[in-house]
Design a protein around this motif. Structure first.
Motif, PDB file in Angstrom:
ATOM      1  N   ARG A  44       1.070  -1.077  -0.068  1.00  0.00           N
ATOM      2  CA  ARG A  44      -0.066   0.229  -0.056  1.00  0.00           C
ATOM      3  C   ARG A  44       0.911   0.814   0.013  1.00  0.00           C
ATOM      4  O   ARG A  44       1.057   1.689   0.819  1.00  0.00           O
ATOM      5  N   GLY A  46       0.458   3.667  -2.060  1.00  0.00           N
ATOM      6  CA  GLY A  46      -0.394   4.941  -2.114  1.00  0.00           C
ATOM      7  C   GLY A  46      -0.744   4.562  -3.866  1.00  0.00           C
ATOM      8  O   GLY A  46      -1.676   5.300  -4.280  1.00  0.00           O
ATOM      9  N   LEU A  50      -8.020   1.598  -3.284  1.00  0.00           N
ATOM     10  CA  LEU A  50      -8.026   1.257  -1.268  1.00  0.00           C
ATOM     11  C   LEU A  50     -10.315   1.143  -1.933  1.00  0.00           C
ATOM     12  O   LEU A  50     -10.481   1.875  -2.820  1.00  0.00           O
ATOM     13  N   LEU A  52     -13.775   2.497  -0.428  1.00  0.00           N
ATOM     14  CA  LEU A  52     -13.709   3.065  -0.244  1.00  0.00           C
ATOM     15  C   LEU A  52     -14.097   3.692   1.603  1.00  0.00           C
ATOM     16  O   LEU A  52     -13.706   4.321   1.968  1.00  0.00           O
ATOM     17  N   SER A  54     -12.297   2.129   4.197  1.00  0.00           N
ATOM     18  CA  SER A  54     -10.872   2.618   4.345  1.00  0.00           C
ATOM     19  C   SER A  54      -9.534   3.332   3.533  1.00  0.00           C
ATOM     20  O   SER A  54      -8.487   4.088   4.577  1.00  0.00           O
ATOM     21  N   ALA A  55     -10.217   3.820   2.452  1.00  0.00           N
ATOM     22  CA  ALA A  55      -9.498   5.355   1.994  1.00  0.00           C
ATOM     23  C   ALA A  55     -10.623   6.121   2.957  1.00  0.00           C
ATOM     24  O   ALA A  55      -9.483   7.119   3.832  1.00  0.00           O
ATOM     25  N   ARG A  58      -8.427   5.886   6.328  1.00  0.00           N
ATOM     26  CA  ARG A  58      -6.891   6.275   6.133  1.00  0.00           C
ATOM     27  C   ARG A  58      -7.466   7.535   6.640  1.00  0.00           C
ATOM     28  O   ARG A  58      -6.541   8.262   7.460  1.00  0.00           O
ATOM     29  N   MET A  59      -7.756   8.213   5.512  1.00  0.00           N
ATOM     30  CA  MET A  59      -8.108  10.504   5.727  1.00  0.00           C
ATOM     31  C   MET A  59      -7.939  10.274   6.780  1.00  0.00           C
ATOM     32  O   MET A  59      -7.673  11.853   7.891  1.00  0.00           O
TER      33      MET A  59
END
Length: 143
Positions: A44, A46, A50, A52, A54-55, A58-59
């Motif tokens: 991972r 970048g 990913l 949605l 998980s993204a 993470r954000m």
């Protein structure tokens, strides 16, 4: 006068290899090599897609929006809670992790005897931790 052809080192090596293979076949060696297991590593960096959820999580974590307030307060105040409930264990048990979703608090005693005493007083300690952490911010602590 007949001259025999000279056998070079390469030819001798080939003959030795053929002899070794024949001997291996006679001794019952495997006829084929075992297959190597192919492992895949998910990296991972970048560049891979990913999901949605998980993204977004993470954000939120990267921007400091997902810090569990209750978990931080339980970890920060664990020594105070422990000293109030079981003063003889103060300084002998350390809180290392808190999972806000499940309410699980992980602690590490310095000696097995302290762990035994901690297990005996776990119900009182859990009740005190649940009083310290507001119920609306996270799940209650469990053993």
């Amino acid at each position: 006068m007949t001259t025999e052809p000279k056998i070079s080192g390469v030819d001798l090596a080939r003959q030795a290899l053929l002899a070794a293979r024949e001997a291996a076949k006679k001794n019952g060696a495997a006829r084929h090599k075992p297959k190597r297991r192919a492992t895949t590593v998910v990296r991972r960096e970048g560049r891979e897609p990913l999901g949605l959820g998980s993204a977004i999580s993470r954000m939120m974590t990267e921007r400091g929006m997902a810090a569990p307030v209750a978990g931080g307060s339980v970890l920060a105040d664990f020594d105070t809670i422990l000293a109030a409930v079981v003063p003889e264990l103060a300084g002998r048990v350390q809180a290392v992790a808190f999972d806000a979703e499940t309410g699980r608090l992980d602690v590490v005693p310095d000696l097995p005897a302290a762990g035994t005493q901690l297990r005996w007083s776990a119900p009182k300690l859990i009740a005190a931790a649940n009083e310290k952490v507001p119920a609306r911010t996270s799940a209650p602590c469990t053993s």
